[in-house]
Design an enzyme around this catalytic site. Structure first.
Site, PDB file in Angstrom:
ATOM      1  N   LYS A  27       0.840  -1.206   0.000  1.00  0.00           N
ATOM      2  CA  LYS A  27       0.000   0.000   0.000  1.00  0.00           C
ATOM      3  C   LYS A  27       0.872   1.254   0.000  1.00  0.00           C
ATOM      4  O   LYS A  27       0.678   2.164  -0.808  1.00  0.00           O
ATOM      5  CB  LYS A  27      -0.896   0.000   1.235  1.00  0.00           C
ATOM      6  CG  LYS A  27      -1.549   1.347   1.559  1.00  0.00           C
ATOM      7  CD  LYS A  27      -2.484   1.287   2.734  1.00  0.00           C
ATOM      8  CE  LYS A  27      -1.847   1.578   4.029  1.00  0.00           C
ATOM      9  NZ  LYS A  27      -1.625   2.994   4.357  1.00  0.00           N
ATOM     10  N   ASN A  28       1.871   1.276   0.910  1.00  0.00           N
ATOM     11  CA  ASN A  28       2.635   2.525   1.097  1.00  0.00           C
ATOM     12  C   ASN A  28       3.691   2.745   0.034  1.00  0.00           C
ATOM     13  O   ASN A  28       4.424   3.721   0.070  1.00  0.00           O
ATOM     14  CB  ASN A  28       3.231   2.568   2.506  1.00  0.00           C
ATOM     15  CG  ASN A  28       2.120   2.686   3.547  1.00  0.00           C
ATOM     16  OD1 ASN A  28       0.991   3.033   3.216  1.00  0.00           O
ATOM     17  ND2 ASN A  28       2.433   2.360   4.782  1.00  0.00           N
ATOM     18  N   ARG A  98      -4.035   9.721   4.150  1.00  0.00           N
ATOM     19  CA  ARG A  98      -2.822  10.531   4.321  1.00  0.00           C
ATOM     20  C   ARG A  98      -2.101  10.757   3.000  1.00  0.00           C
ATOM     21  O   ARG A  98      -1.558  11.823   2.772  1.00  0.00           O
ATOM     22  CB  ARG A  98      -1.887   9.819   5.315  1.00  0.00           C
ATOM     23  CG  ARG A  98      -0.545  10.496   5.548  1.00  0.00           C
ATOM     24  CD  ARG A  98      -0.641  11.670   6.447  1.00  0.00           C
ATOM     25  NE  ARG A  98       0.666  12.294   6.684  1.00  0.00           N
ATOM     26  CZ  ARG A  98       0.827  13.380   7.448  1.00  0.00           C
ATOM     27  NH1 ARG A  98      -0.211  13.939   8.023  1.00  0.00           N
ATOM     28  NH2 ARG A  98       2.021  13.918   7.627  1.00  0.00           N
ATOM     29  N   CYS A 122      -5.330   7.460   9.046  1.00  0.00           N
ATOM     30  CA  CYS A 122      -5.429   6.825  10.372  1.00  0.00           C
ATOM     31  C   CYS A 122      -5.359   7.865  11.489  1.00  0.00           C
ATOM     32  O   CYS A 122      -4.503   8.733  11.485  1.00  0.00           O
ATOM     33  CB  CYS A 122      -4.293   5.831  10.530  1.00  0.00           C
ATOM     34  SG  CYS A 122      -4.429   4.479   9.364  1.00  0.00           S
ATOM     35  N   ARG A 127      -0.574  14.271  13.474  1.00  0.00           N
ATOM     36  CA  ARG A 127      -0.102  14.122  12.083  1.00  0.00           C
ATOM     37  C   ARG A 127      -0.043  15.464  11.340  1.00  0.00           C
ATOM     38  O   ARG A 127      -0.726  15.679  10.349  1.00  0.00           O
ATOM     39  CB  ARG A 127      -0.952  13.110  11.325  1.00  0.00           C
ATOM     40  CG  ARG A 127      -0.938  11.764  12.006  1.00  0.00           C
ATOM     41  CD  ARG A 127      -1.580  10.696  11.199  1.00  0.00           C
ATOM     42  NE  ARG A 127      -0.634  10.127  10.237  1.00  0.00           N
ATOM     43  CZ  ARG A 127      -0.991   9.157   9.371  1.00  0.00           C
ATOM     44  NH1 ARG A 127      -2.236   8.761   9.329  1.00  0.00           N
ATOM     45  NH2 ARG A 127      -0.108   8.641   8.531  1.00  0.00           N
ATOM     46  N   PRO A 128       0.797  16.368  11.780  1.00  0.00           N
ATOM     47  CA  PRO A 128       0.937  17.663  11.110  1.00  0.00           C
ATOM     48  C   PRO A 128       1.588  17.518   9.738  1.00  0.00           C
ATOM     49  O   PRO A 128       2.072  16.439   9.391  1.00  0.00           O
ATOM     50  CB  PRO A 128       1.853  18.438  12.060  1.00  0.00           C
ATOM     51  CG  PRO A 128       2.634  17.392  12.776  1.00  0.00           C
ATOM     52  CD  PRO A 128       1.722  16.204  12.907  1.00  0.00           C
ATOM     53  N   ASP A 310       3.649   0.357  12.330  1.00  0.00           N
ATOM     54  CA  ASP A 310       2.429  -0.221  11.731  1.00  0.00           C
ATOM     55  C   ASP A 310       2.195  -1.655  12.190  1.00  0.00           C
ATOM     56  O   ASP A 310       1.122  -2.201  11.945  1.00  0.00           O
ATOM     57  CB  ASP A 310       2.536  -0.192  10.200  1.00  0.00           C
ATOM     58  CG  ASP A 310       2.641   1.221   9.683  1.00  0.00           C
ATOM     59  OD1 ASP A 310       3.156   1.416   8.578  1.00  0.00           O
ATOM     60  OD2 ASP A 310       2.244   2.142  10.421  1.00  0.00           O
ATOM     61  N   ARG A 403      -9.097  -0.476   3.736  1.00  0.00           N
ATOM     62  CA  ARG A 403      -8.232   0.581   3.190  1.00  0.00           C
ATOM     63  C   ARG A 403      -6.870   0.019   2.827  1.00  0.00           C
ATOM     64  O   ARG A 403      -6.211   0.489   1.909  1.00  0.00           O
ATOM     65  CB  ARG A 403      -8.042   1.708   4.231  1.00  0.00           C
ATOM     66  CG  ARG A 403      -9.178   2.670   4.373  1.00  0.00           C
ATOM     67  CD  ARG A 403      -8.769   3.854   5.221  1.00  0.00           C
ATOM     68  NE  ARG A 403      -7.530   4.431   4.731  1.00  0.00           N
ATOM     69  CZ  ARG A 403      -6.617   5.021   5.503  1.00  0.00           C
ATOM     70  NH1 ARG A 403      -6.808   5.099   6.802  1.00  0.00           N
ATOM     71  NH2 ARG A 403      -5.509   5.525   4.988  1.00  0.00           N
TER      72      ARG A 403
HETATM   73  C1  EPZ Z   1       3.808   6.875   6.719  1.00  0.00           C
HETATM   74  O1  EPZ Z   1       2.960   7.843   7.310  1.00  0.00           O
HETATM   75  C2  EPZ Z   1       2.941   5.650   6.496  1.00  0.00           C
HETATM   76  N1  EPZ Z   1       1.843   5.980   5.617  1.00  0.00           N
HETATM   77  C3  EPZ Z   1       2.381   5.179   7.843  1.00  0.00           C
HETATM   78  O2  EPZ Z   1       1.645   3.987   7.626  1.00  0.00           O
HETATM   79  C4  EPZ Z   1       3.541   4.886   8.786  1.00  0.00           C
HETATM   80  O3  EPZ Z   1       3.015   4.540  10.055  1.00  0.00           O
HETATM   81  C5  EPZ Z   1       4.432   6.129   8.916  1.00  0.00           C
HETATM   82  O4  EPZ Z   1       4.874   6.540   7.608  1.00  0.00           O
HETATM   83  C6  EPZ Z   1       5.649   5.906   9.790  1.00  0.00           C
HETATM   84  O5  EPZ Z   1       6.403   4.917   9.299  1.00  0.00           O
HETATM   85  C7  EPZ Z   1       2.050   6.082   4.284  1.00  0.00           C
HETATM   86  O6  EPZ Z   1       3.149   5.933   3.794  1.00  0.00           O
HETATM   87  C8  EPZ Z   1       0.844   6.410   3.466  1.00  0.00           C
HETATM   88  P1  EPZ Z   1       5.549  10.155   9.082  1.00  0.00           P
HETATM   89  P2  EPZ Z   1       3.454   9.371   7.448  1.00  0.00           P
HETATM   90  O7  EPZ Z   1       5.398  11.463   8.414  1.00  0.00           O
HETATM   91  O8  EPZ Z   1       4.416   9.682   6.364  1.00  0.00           O
HETATM   92  C9  EPZ Z   1       5.820  13.488  12.344  1.00  0.00           C
HETATM   93  C10 EPZ Z   1      -0.246   2.605   7.699  1.00  0.00           C
HETATM   94  O9  EPZ Z   1      -0.820   2.036   8.637  1.00  0.00           O
HETATM   95  N2  EPZ Z   1       5.605  14.486  11.291  1.00  0.00           N
HETATM   96  O10 EPZ Z   1       6.715   9.283   8.756  1.00  0.00           O
HETATM   97  O11 EPZ Z   1       2.288  10.217   7.622  1.00  0.00           O
HETATM   98  C11 EPZ Z   1       4.598  12.627  12.585  1.00  0.00           C
HETATM   99  O12 EPZ Z   1       3.660  13.270  13.403  1.00  0.00           O
HETATM  100  C12 EPZ Z   1       0.210   4.034   7.854  1.00  0.00           C
HETATM  101  O13 EPZ Z   1       0.019   2.066   6.589  1.00  0.00           O
HETATM  102  C13 EPZ Z   1       5.650  15.840  11.613  1.00  0.00           C
HETATM  103  O14 EPZ Z   1       5.867  16.210  12.768  1.00  0.00           O
HETATM  104  O15 EPZ Z   1       4.244   9.312   8.810  1.00  0.00           O
HETATM  105  C14 EPZ Z   1       5.194  11.401  13.229  1.00  0.00           C
HETATM  106  O16 EPZ Z   1       5.379  11.635  14.604  1.00  0.00           O
HETATM  107  C15 EPZ Z   1      -0.157   4.620   9.196  1.00  0.00           C
HETATM  108  N3  EPZ Z   1       5.432  16.763  10.638  1.00  0.00           N
HETATM  109  C16 EPZ Z   1       6.561  11.278  12.549  1.00  0.00           C
HETATM  110  O17 EPZ Z   1       6.813  12.557  11.943  1.00  0.00           O
HETATM  111  C17 EPZ Z   1       5.209  16.394   9.331  1.00  0.00           C
HETATM  112  O18 EPZ Z   1       5.038  17.289   8.476  1.00  0.00           O
HETATM  113  C18 EPZ Z   1       6.616  10.212  11.456  1.00  0.00           C
HETATM  114  O19 EPZ Z   1       5.458  10.380  10.660  1.00  0.00           O
HETATM  115  C19 EPZ Z   1       5.174  15.019   9.013  1.00  0.00           C
HETATM  116  C20 EPZ Z   1       5.383  14.085  10.008  1.00  0.00           C
END
Ligand code: EPZ
Length: 426
Positions: A27-28, A98, A122, A127-128, A310, A403
């Site tokens: 998916k990702n 997302r 999710c 999630r900023p 995940d 999803r």
């Molecule tokens: C990706 O989400 C994946 N989704 C998520 O999988 C996965 O859990 C996550 O990466 C972490 O590995 C997709 O690829 C579609 P992040 P993402 O930005 O990119 C903070 C699933 O179940 N952050 O890596 O949204 C954030 O809050 C999903 O398949 C900021 O602060 O996650 C978190 O604490 C759920 N500001 C950390 O970074 C930002 O602008 C990592 O989040 C972006 C992120």
């Protein structure tokens, strides 16, 4: 509106699972390749596409922008972006997942402007998207925020050096893709290293992009090349494979997991060995056997190659059945332990220490309950808990599971589970 749920017969109603579970495309990974279609002048082809709701939603978004999406084979789809893209993301679709945010940078780079809502997906924390917005502004874009909408404009984005405030998977992918269309050199520091990022870069490079370092914390993009067309072979979903490995350790007697890449699953396979499961690895398959008695272990989630956030929820069910105390430490998302309260309602012995840590003491017998999947992975945790519980369980909001998991009940029933999809006409 009709919603659906899953009715699960518990452990006492059936024998251990055995047979073959085939893993589908990631998916990702596929969602980002779909979004990458707007970077190309001609048609691209995506293969091994999973039939999951988020892929459908991304297709809806792309078609609304003017991209022509055509099915070319059972799991192959072509994507052909128009000469001029619409620059407003359809907010009702974009708010559902997302990955919609991944389109923002490529559209901005192509059309000089983009308008999109705060992405959905999710509910696992705030999630900023500040990392994305900061990067676009450093590349020369002007930002306007109107309620839940973001509007970015840029006469001409320019290559620059950016140090990400957080290692964000989608921010790394989005800014990397944006930089491909931007003249000049863009250097990205503190990048995420998930395998899907290197897979995306390999695809873009095969079509003429010049990206080095994807998969490491520093990525350098020499932008400005025109991408004509390309073929993306979706890699196996390492999170689905890890989910199946957890199910095999808990409920399997002789369960083989095919079409997976064990080399990307080191952390979860190590944790399963620690709790006593036997793990046999093939080149693209796994054979996992659960022990008679599961041992406790501490699980701390981390960015790749650490234990994936995940897989934290599915793995927590293992810890409820292990003999002793385990610490569950979710370091990535501040809201990703909320589902534990429903496992407690099923009989699990869980003490929440703070939003990131919980102590799980087992083994405890779980009793079937009615729950509602708050997100994709917690939804699967409830399904797995239902499979080991006594009596029947009902997991509502199957959409959240659909999803990211293709026909999950059909595939698990084929190896001996007893899960029925039910439609509630509300
Ligand atoms: C990706 O989400 C994946 N989704 C998520 O999988 C996965 O859990 C996550 O990466 C972490 O590995 C997709 O690829 C579609 P992040 P993402 O930005 O990119 C903070 C699933 O179940 N952050 O890596 O949204 C954030 O809050 C999903 O398949 C900021 O602060 O996650 C978190 O604490 C759920 N500001 C950390 O970074 C930002 O602008 C990592 O989040 C972006 C992120």
């Amino acid at each position: 509106m009709a919603t659906s749920g899953f009715l699960i017969k518990g452990f006492s109603n059936r024998k251990p699972l055995e047979g073959l579970l085939r893993v589908t495309g990631a998916k990702n990974a596929v969602l980002k390749a779909q979004a990458a279609s707007v970077l190309f002048k001609d048609k691209i082809l995506l293969r091994n596409v999973p039939f999951i709701k988020d892929v459908g939603k991304m297709n809806e978004l792309l078609e609304d922008l003017g991209v022509v999406v055509e099915q070319k084979g059972k799991r192959s789809f072509s994507f052909n972006a128009p000469k001029v893209l619409k620059t407003d993301l359809n907010s009702s679709a974009a708010k559902l997942f997302r990955s919609s945010v991944v389109l923002s940078g490529p559209i901005l780079a192509r059309e000089g402007k983009v308008r999109f809502p705060h992405p959905g997906g999710c509910v696992i924390g705030q999630r900023p998207i500040d990392v994305f917005l900061d990067a676009f502004q450093k590349m020369g874009a002007e930002l306007k925020i109107q309620g839940p909408f973001y509007e970015l404009k840029a006469k001409k984005l320019k290559g620059t050096e950016i140090f990400f405030k957080a290692q964000s998977v989608t921010a790394t992918e989005t800014v990397m893709m944006t930089a491909v269309l931007v003249n000049g050199i863009t250097v990205l520091h503190n990048c995420a290293c998930e395998p899907e990022i290197a897979c995306l870069a390999k695809f873009l490079n095969s079509a003429g992009a010049n990206i080095i370092g994807a998969g490491t914390h520093t990525i350098i993009v020499r932008g400005g090349n025109v991408l004509m067309s390309g073929v993306f072979n979706t890699p196996p979903d390492r999170i689905e494979a890890g989910t199946f490995a957890v199910i095999a350790a808990l409920c399997g007697k002789n369960l083989k997991i095919a079409n997976c890449d064990p080399s990307q699953m080191g952390a979860v396979l190590r944790a399963l060995s620690e709790v006593g499961a036997s793990v046999e690895k093939g080149k693209n398959c796994l054979l996992i056997k659960g022990p008679r008695a599961l041992r406790p272990t501490d699980v701390k989630t981390n960015a790749y190659p650490g234990f994936s956030t995940d897989l934290q929820a599915p793995f927590s069910v293992v810890l409820t059945q292990a003999k002793g105390r385990s610490l569950l430490f979710e370091t990535i998302f501040e809201g990703r332990l909320n589902y534990l309260s429903d496992l407690k309602r099923m009989g699990a012995n869980i003490v929440a220490c703070d939003p990131h840590r919980a102590i799980i003491t087992g083994p405890t017998r779980l009793t079937g309950r009615e729950t509602k999947s708050p997100d994709l992975r917690a939804g699967l945790a409830f399904l797995i808990a239902g499979m080991v519980a006594d009596g029947d369980s009902l997991v509502n909001n199957a959409y959240n599971i659909d999803r990211g998991y293709e026909k999950i009940e059909e595939r698990l029933n084929a190896v001996g589970a007893n899960i029925k999809r039910i439609i509630n006409n509300e």
